[in-house]
Design a protein around this motif. Structure first.
Motif, short mmCIF file in Angstrom:
data_model
loop_
_atom_site.label_atom_id
_atom_site.label_comp_id
_atom_site.label_asym_id
_atom_site.label_seq_id
_atom_site.Cartn_x
_atom_site.Cartn_y
_atom_site.Cartn_z
N GLN A 1 43.00 42.52 49.32
CA GLN A 1 41.89 41.95 48.56
C GLN A 1 42.33 41.61 47.13
OE1 GLN A 1 38.69 44.77 48.88
NE2 GLN A 1 37.94 43.90 50.81
N PHE B 1 44.55 38.57 47.30
CA PHE B 1 43.72 37.39 47.57
C PHE B 1 43.00 36.96 46.30
CE2 PHE B 1 39.60 35.54 48.69
CZ PHE B 1 40.01 34.46 49.45
N GLU B 2 42.44 37.93 45.57
CA GLU B 2 41.72 37.63 44.33
C GLU B 2 42.67 37.05 43.28
OE1 GLU B 2 38.30 37.29 41.98
OE2 GLU B 2 38.57 37.58 44.11
N THR C 1 45.44 35.37 43.85
CA THR C 1 45.76 34.01 44.29
C THR C 1 44.60 33.06 44.00
OG1 THR C 1 47.17 34.90 46.03
CG2 THR C 1 46.46 32.62 46.29
N ARG C 2 43.39 33.50 44.27
CA ARG C 2 42.20 32.68 44.03
C ARG C 2 42.08 32.35 42.54
NH1 ARG C 2 37.10 32.71 42.54
NH2 ARG C 2 37.04 34.90 41.94
N ASN D 1 44.81 29.89 41.43
CA ASN D 1 44.47 28.53 41.88
C ASN D 1 43.35 27.94 41.01
OD1 ASN D 1 46.39 28.44 43.91
ND2 ASN D 1 44.99 29.25 45.46
N GLN D 2 42.39 28.77 40.65
CA GLN D 2 41.29 28.30 39.81
C GLN D 2 41.80 27.90 38.42
OE1 GLN D 2 38.07 31.12 39.47
NE2 GLN D 2 36.65 29.57 38.75
#
Length: 80
Positions: free
Chosen positions: A13, A16-17, A19-20, A23-24
């Motif tokens: 998690q 993933f956060e 990476t998110r 990307n943002q």
């Protein structure tokens, strides 16, 4: 076993956060670059239009001074 599975899920998690968010941030950087480029283009166009307006203004002034229609009303007052 349960504890290690939970730790693994938490790590996934977090990754993933991360990476998110990365990307943002990259998307926002691209948006900022695009907006900055558009602002520069608008500034350039604005300068060009200002210059054209000055030329046109001078041209109109020259035409008006050369035409008797646009002469000052002082000459009419003198005729009376």
């Amino acid at each position: 076993i349960m504890s290690s599975e939970l730790d693994g899920d938490m790590e996934n998690q977090v990754e993933f956060e991360k990476t998110r968010l990365i990307n943002q941030v990259l998307e926002l950087q691209n948006t900022l670059e695009d907006l900055s480029s558009r602002v520069d283009a608008v500034k350039e166009e604005n300068l060009k239009l200002k210059s054209e307006n000055q030329v046109l203004g001078q041209y109109i002034e020259n035409l008006m001074s050369a035409s008797s229609v646009f002469q000052t009303t002082d000459s009419k007052g003198k005729r009376k």
